[in-house]
Design a protein around this motif. Structure first.
Motif: not given
Ligand code: SF4
Length: 95
Positions: A25, A47, A58, A65-66
């Motif tokens: 990310i 995070l 961040f 991984e939501c």
């Molecule tokens: S995917 Fe979900 S857990 Fe991962 S950084 Fe984004 S919101 Fe947070």
């Protein structure tokens, strides 16, 4: 009466294999600050952390991984969102 749930303890049961060489990310150079603010409240792993100076820090280590930040912030706050490369990322455990 049921015992309170400690989210940090629950998340600590999972195992993470962080890909230090390839963040899955990436935040934009000039992110939409309102969206970043929203992510500080939306990320279930916490995070996106608001700093004392108002900026948001961040760290992708610990990502569940939501996909919440992908849905809320891709293009406005996030440059890219991918699943971690094979063998990296979260390994869910129950406990
Ligand atoms: S995917 Fe979900 S857990 Fe991962 S950084 Fe984004 S919101 Fe947070």
């Amino acid at each position: 009466m049921s015992a309170p749930v400690n989210v940090d303890v629950k998340l600590g049961v999972n195992k993470f294999n962080v890909d230090e060489a390839h963040p899955h990310i990436v935040i934009k150079g000039q992110p939409d600050s309102a969206v970043l603010e929203l992510l500080t409240r939306a990320c279930p792993a916490g995070l996106y952390k608001k700093q004392e100076d108002g900026s948001v820090r961040f760290d992708y280590a610990g990502c569940l991984e939501c996909g919440t930040c992908r849905i809320l912030g891709l293009d406005s706050a996030l440059e890219s969102w991918e699943y971690p490369r094979g063998t990296f990322g979260i390994e869910y455990r129950y406990g």
